[in-house]
Motif scaffolding. Sequence first.
Motif, PDB file in Angstrom:
ATOM      1  N   GLY A 297       0.841  -1.190   0.000  1.00 62.17           N
ATOM      2  CA  GLY A 297       0.000   0.000   0.000  1.00 62.17           C
ATOM      3  C   GLY A 297       0.872   1.234   0.000  1.00 62.17           C
ATOM      4  O   GLY A 297       2.097   1.151  -0.140  1.00 62.17           O
ATOM      5  N   THR A 298       0.254   2.403   0.160  1.00 63.71           N
ATOM      6  CA  THR A 298       1.016   3.652   0.208  1.00 63.71           C
ATOM      7  C   THR A 298       0.399   4.626   1.190  1.00 63.71           C
ATOM      8  O   THR A 298      -0.795   4.536   1.519  1.00 63.71           O
ATOM      9  CB  THR A 298       1.062   4.364  -1.167  1.00 63.71           C
ATOM     10  N   VAL A 299       1.239   5.539   1.644  1.00 64.29           N
ATOM     11  CA  VAL A 299       0.783   6.777   2.285  1.00 64.29           C
ATOM     12  C   VAL A 299       1.038   7.873   1.261  1.00 64.29           C
ATOM     13  O   VAL A 299       2.179   8.078   0.831  1.00 64.29           O
ATOM     14  CB  VAL A 299       1.552   7.069   3.583  1.00 64.29           C
ATOM     15  N   THR A 300      -0.010   8.569   0.830  1.00 64.95           N
ATOM     16  CA  THR A 300       0.095   9.573  -0.226  1.00 64.95           C
ATOM     17  C   THR A 300      -0.431  10.904   0.301  1.00 64.95           C
ATOM     18  O   THR A 300      -1.565  10.962   0.807  1.00 64.95           O
ATOM     19  CB  THR A 300      -0.697   9.151  -1.477  1.00 64.95           C
ATOM     20  N   ALA A 301       0.381  11.947   0.196  1.00 63.66           N
ATOM     21  CA  ALA A 301       0.028  13.240   0.775  1.00 63.66           C
ATOM     22  C   ALA A 301       0.138  14.348  -0.267  1.00 63.66           C
ATOM     23  O   ALA A 301       1.050  14.339  -1.111  1.00 63.66           O
ATOM     24  CB  ALA A 301       0.922  13.555   1.971  1.00 63.66           C
ATOM     25  N   LEU A 302      -0.802  15.315  -0.195  1.00 60.09           N
ATOM     26  CA  LEU A 302      -0.789  16.490  -1.066  1.00 60.09           C
ATOM     27  C   LEU A 302      -0.211  17.670  -0.317  1.00 60.09           C
ATOM     28  O   LEU A 302      -0.517  17.891   0.866  1.00 60.09           O
ATOM     29  CB  LEU A 302      -2.220  16.816  -1.509  1.00 60.09           C
ATOM     30  N   THR A 303       0.641  18.438  -0.985  1.00 59.53           N
ATOM     31  CA  THR A 303       1.202  19.654  -0.407  1.00 59.53           C
ATOM     32  C   THR A 303       1.394  20.674  -1.529  1.00 59.53           C
ATOM     33  O   THR A 303       1.596  20.284  -2.693  1.00 59.53           O
ATOM     34  CB  THR A 303       2.551  19.360   0.283  1.00 59.53           C
ATOM     35  N   PRO A 304       1.308  21.978  -1.232  1.00 58.33           N
ATOM     36  CA  PRO A 304       1.501  22.980  -2.291  1.00 58.33           C
ATOM     37  C   PRO A 304       2.844  22.857  -2.991  1.00 58.33           C
ATOM     38  O   PRO A 304       2.944  23.015  -4.208  1.00 58.33           O
ATOM     39  CB  PRO A 304       1.375  24.308  -1.534  1.00 58.33           C
ATOM     40  N   ARG A 305       3.890  22.583  -2.233  1.00 62.67           N
ATOM     41  CA  ARG A 305       5.212  22.412  -2.835  1.00 62.67           C
ATOM     42  C   ARG A 305       6.001  21.435  -1.982  1.00 62.67           C
ATOM     43  O   ARG A 305       6.253  21.683  -0.804  1.00 62.67           O
ATOM     44  CB  ARG A 305       5.962  23.748  -2.915  1.00 62.67           C
ATOM     45  N   ALA A 306       6.377  20.302  -2.559  1.00 59.09           N
ATOM     46  CA  ALA A 306       7.035  19.249  -1.794  1.00 59.09           C
ATOM     47  C   ALA A 306       8.532  19.480  -1.749  1.00 59.09           C
ATOM     48  O   ALA A 306       9.252  19.182  -2.713  1.00 59.09           O
ATOM     49  CB  ALA A 306       6.727  17.887  -2.407  1.00 59.09           C
ATOM     50  N   GLY A 307       9.010  20.005  -0.636  1.00 60.97           N
ATOM     51  CA  GLY A 307      10.440  20.117  -0.439  1.00 60.97           C
ATOM     52  C   GLY A 307      11.023  18.822   0.077  1.00 60.97           C
ATOM     53  O   GLY A 307      10.300  17.851   0.369  1.00 60.97           O
ATOM     54  N   ALA A 308      12.332  18.789   0.216  1.00 57.06           N
ATOM     55  CA  ALA A 308      13.008  17.562   0.661  1.00 57.06           C
ATOM     56  C   ALA A 308      12.534  17.137   2.041  1.00 57.06           C
ATOM     57  O   ALA A 308      12.385  15.946   2.315  1.00 57.06           O
ATOM     58  CB  ALA A 308      14.517  17.781   0.658  1.00 57.06           C
ATOM     59  N   GLY A 309      12.282  18.132   2.917  1.00 56.73           N
ATOM     60  CA  GLY A 309      11.842  17.802   4.269  1.00 56.73           C
ATOM     61  C   GLY A 309      10.483  17.125   4.283  1.00 56.73           C
ATOM     62  O   GLY A 309      10.268  16.152   5.019  1.00 56.73           O
ATOM     63  N   PHE A 310       9.563  17.608   3.458  1.00 60.28           N
ATOM     64  CA  PHE A 310       8.225  17.017   3.413  1.00 60.28           C
ATOM     65  C   PHE A 310       8.280  15.602   2.817  1.00 60.28           C
ATOM     66  O   PHE A 310       7.609  14.687   3.310  1.00 60.28           O
ATOM     67  CB  PHE A 310       7.277  17.897   2.591  1.00 60.28           C
ATOM     68  N   VAL A 311       9.066  15.435   1.767  1.00 60.07           N
ATOM     69  CA  VAL A 311       9.206  14.103   1.158  1.00 60.07           C
ATOM     70  C   VAL A 311       9.746  13.123   2.189  1.00 60.07           C
ATOM     71  O   VAL A 311       9.264  11.982   2.305  1.00 60.07           O
ATOM     72  CB  VAL A 311      10.122  14.168  -0.077  1.00 60.07           C
ATOM     73  N   ARG A 312      10.737  13.543   2.941  1.00 53.49           N
ATOM     74  CA  ARG A 312      11.311  12.678   3.980  1.00 53.49           C
ATOM     75  C   ARG A 312      10.266  12.363   5.057  1.00 53.49           C
ATOM     76  O   ARG A 312      10.172  11.221   5.534  1.00 53.49           O
ATOM     77  CB  ARG A 312      12.522  13.371   4.605  1.00 53.49           C
TER      78      ARG A 312
END
Length: 393
Positions: free
Chosen positions: A143-158
């Motif tokens: 499965g996955t955890v999938t998240a929406l954000t206005p702009r995915a920086g490295a910190g958010f991806v991590r």
Amino acid sequence: MSPALQITLIATIVAVGIAAIGYFGFKISRSTKEMGTDADEATFTTLHHMSIAVPHLEQGLTREGAAKSAKALRRLLNCPVLLITDTRSILATDSGIEFTAALEEEAGKAYSTALGTGKTQVNRSSGQDFVAAPIMVGDQAVGTVTALTPRAGAGFVRAVSEVAVFVSAQVSTAQLDENKAMLLEAQMRALRAQISPHFIYNSLNAIASFINTDPARARELVIEFADFTRYSFRRRGEFTTLAEELEAIDRYLLLEKARFGERIKVSLRIAPEVLPTQIPFLSLQPLVENAVRHGLEAREDGGVISITATEDGLYAVIGVEDDGVGMDPEQLASVLAGTTANMHVGLRNVDVRLRQLYGNANGLIIDTAPGAGTQITMRIPKFRPRRPASIED
């Protein structure tokens, strides 16, 4: 100094003192409230949201559990939309904005790629990014955890990747519990298979021997045989009470006595207070059957089987002892280790089940030697261990 001046001076000193006390008290109060740093507060918030999510993931990736945990995980990531998927579809969506069909399509691109590669993916589109991190069990994405954000920086991806690792740990634990339950079920079926051919054949032969000479006895044994097999092959959970197991053992021994007559004698010493104790289903009967088949059957004059049950603090101590031919301790060790097949299978299955349910310290305790009989003891905690799901056999 005039009295009026003295009074004025004293009043001034008192006023200054009160002001100083008030000022330092205010500072101390502020410093107490600010003892936690921003990092501490963030840590506590993270742990809080994770603790909310954990109970809902204990059964693995289910729609109900995903729906309840998604809310806490979205707050943890502080994102507009969070999805939890399995390998086929979206299980849960928690959203602070309208989740449109267009957004769902973009999310699908991200989580489909994450499932295929087993790696975190970022799907960038105009003004918003979807980050999808795989939920892994072993080396397989489930499965996955999938998240929406206005702009995915490295910190958010991590951060999304770490949340997926956290969810993976919970789902993996649930999978281990399920595998453990399946193993217990397989062992239960093995015990029943052991009972079926040997015991059923001998019992039917014994019943047949009474049909012409003692029809009433034959009818009685048929009823006992039916009741015992109904208990042994019942389709209920994996626990029973000691009282119910003893009733089944009584029927089993009546049928065996039809074969052996007075060669088998039975002694019972059961403390009434332990009769309601919940014990693993078919955990005591195989020990009695072992005493008959491998202890007394080989002796021409038979012997005595003693069954005891006493209370010892938080445990019920249950024992089965026979004065039969005994066993070689080294051979017994091989049986319990699973390196010797087709001998004393019931003992090994019961031992393994007890250790899986209650821990390695609560397996069978066996004292035996050739020609010295066999004494088997098990200590059953009075509490029932929590199971991930009930097992229907």
